[in-house]
Design a protein around this motif. Sequence first.
Motif, PDB file in Angstrom:
ATOM      1  N   LEU A   5       0.859  -1.184   0.000  1.00 18.44           N
ATOM      2  CA  LEU A   5       0.000   0.000   0.000  1.00 18.44           C
ATOM      3  C   LEU A   5       0.894   1.233   0.000  1.00 18.44           C
ATOM      4  CD1 LEU A   5      -2.496  -1.124   2.818  1.00 18.44           C
ATOM      5  CD2 LEU A   5      -2.687  -1.536   0.355  1.00 18.44           C
ATOM      6  N   VAL A   6       0.691   2.129  -0.967  1.00 13.25           N
ATOM      7  CA  VAL A   6       1.560   3.303  -1.079  1.00 13.25           C
ATOM      8  C   VAL A   6       0.717   4.569  -1.167  1.00 13.25           C
ATOM      9  CG1 VAL A   6       3.519   4.333  -2.284  1.00 13.25           C
ATOM     10  CG2 VAL A   6       3.175   1.847  -2.383  1.00 13.25           C
ATOM     11  N   LYS A  31       3.197  -0.928   4.250  1.00 18.33           N
ATOM     12  CA  LYS A  31       2.742   0.425   3.939  1.00 18.33           C
ATOM     13  C   LYS A  31       3.940   1.346   3.730  1.00 18.33           C
ATOM     14  CE  LYS A  31       0.260   0.442   7.731  1.00 18.33           C
ATOM     15  NZ  LYS A  31      -0.682   0.825   8.815  1.00 18.33           N
ATOM     16  N   ALA A  32       3.880   2.136   2.663  1.00 20.40           N
ATOM     17  CA  ALA A  32       4.955   3.076   2.348  1.00 20.40           C
ATOM     18  C   ALA A  32       4.356   4.425   1.983  1.00 20.40           C
ATOM     19  CB  ALA A  32       5.800   2.545   1.192  1.00 20.40           C
ATOM     20  N   GLN A  33       5.096   5.496   2.301  1.00 16.92           N
ATOM     21  CA  GLN A  33       4.596   6.843   2.034  1.00 16.92           C
ATOM     22  C   GLN A  33       5.285   7.519   0.855  1.00 16.92           C
ATOM     23  OE1 GLN A  33       4.649   8.051   6.486  1.00 16.92           O
ATOM     24  NE2 GLN A  33       2.881   9.124   5.657  1.00 16.92           N
ATOM     25  N   ASP A  53      -0.928   5.271  -4.838  1.00 13.65           N
ATOM     26  CA  ASP A  53      -1.401   6.631  -5.100  1.00 13.65           C
ATOM     27  C   ASP A  53      -0.536   7.228  -6.210  1.00 13.65           C
ATOM     28  OD1 ASP A  53      -2.685   9.042  -4.932  1.00 13.65           O
ATOM     29  OD2 ASP A  53      -1.753   9.657  -3.048  1.00 13.65           O
ATOM     30  N   ILE A  54      -1.126   8.045  -7.065  1.00 13.16           N
ATOM     31  CA  ILE A  54      -0.360   8.647  -8.156  1.00 13.16           C
ATOM     32  C   ILE A  54       0.548   9.754  -7.642  1.00 13.16           C
ATOM     33  CG2 ILE A  54      -0.525  10.034 -10.258  1.00 13.16           C
ATOM     34  CD1 ILE A  54      -3.056   8.485 -10.962  1.00 13.16           C
ATOM     35  N   HIS A  55      -0.007  10.659  -6.829  1.00 12.64           N
ATOM     36  CA  HIS A  55       0.758  11.814  -6.347  1.00 12.64           C
ATOM     37  C   HIS A  55       1.493  11.469  -5.056  1.00 12.64           C
ATOM     38  CE1 HIS A  55      -0.592  14.855  -9.224  1.00 12.64           C
ATOM     39  NE2 HIS A  55      -1.712  14.163  -9.261  1.00 12.64           N
ATOM     40  N   LEU A  56       2.808  11.317  -5.169  1.00 13.66           N
ATOM     41  CA  LEU A  56       3.657  10.992  -4.030  1.00 13.66           C
ATOM     42  C   LEU A  56       4.806  11.994  -3.968  1.00 13.66           C
ATOM     43  CD1 LEU A  56       3.871   7.125  -4.611  1.00 13.66           C
ATOM     44  CD2 LEU A  56       2.554   8.267  -2.811  1.00 13.66           C
ATOM     45  N   VAL A  80      -4.655   4.464  -7.144  1.00 13.91           N
ATOM     46  CA  VAL A  80      -5.609   5.179  -6.291  1.00 13.91           C
ATOM     47  C   VAL A  80      -5.282   6.669  -6.370  1.00 13.91           C
ATOM     48  CG1 VAL A  80      -6.568   5.387  -3.976  1.00 13.91           C
ATOM     49  CG2 VAL A  80      -5.621   3.193  -4.728  1.00 13.91           C
ATOM     50  N   THR A  81      -6.282   7.496  -6.666  1.00 16.80           N
ATOM     51  CA  THR A  81      -6.009   8.927  -6.781  1.00 16.80           C
ATOM     52  C   THR A  81      -7.236   9.759  -6.445  1.00 16.80           C
ATOM     53  OG1 THR A  81      -5.250  10.684  -8.281  1.00 16.80           O
ATOM     54  CG2 THR A  81      -6.594   8.926  -9.234  1.00 16.80           C
TER      55      THR A  81
END
Length: 228
Positions: A5-6, A31-33, A53-56, A80-81
């Motif tokens: 999960l990012v 889980k990663a940020q 997630d697209i925007h990281l 996911v966005t």
Amino acid sequence: MNILLVDDEQLELDQLEYMLQQSFHLQTFFKAQDVSEALTYAKANTVHLALIDIHLPGQSGFELVKWLKNTQSHVHIVMVTAYQSFDYAQKALRLKVDNFITKPVVESELITAIKPFTVNKNHSEIIQQVLDYIHNHFDARLTLGDIAEDIHVNHAYLSRKFNEELEVSFPHYLNQYRIEAAKRLMNEKPFLSIAEVSEQCGFNSQHYFSQLFKKELGVNPSAFRKRI
């Protein structure tokens, strides 16, 4: 099954993990940020499913998708966005992303999006009986011998059969299931003490529960609760 999960928001990560745990027990979540943190895990482990997630911060989620597709061709990826952009959807399709969902994430939509990619192993009738028994009585004192006697099966045979089909021992599966139940209980009933959570999830000792919890998750139950 390893699920990556990012998302750059810790709350979003915790929410995704919680929703997935309701339907997919005993999966391993990481889980990663950001992309760098995600790559640290992916380079050391097989990733079966990734929600990205697209925007990281730093590199975008698309860069992580490219790396995963080049190195782990079997991986399934759901983007996911919060942005409903046709350009993003097109880019995701070009990268052969399996699915695309928008925030705020709705649990039913999330489960529908990933269900085709989750392992659904068919167990024999006798092992399914054991699993149902565990899921219904995990909060009580429970041994495989008790279950074998209750369903009229030889204990040694049942133990061997369980190990063959689940690829883990009965005590390991039971403890993992109880830990997942404890995580859900702490989230749903924050007013319960750690001792009460331990007892309601079938652990005879709060000390043993805390030791096992920290071994599995890297933090003790109290620290985990503060992160919810």
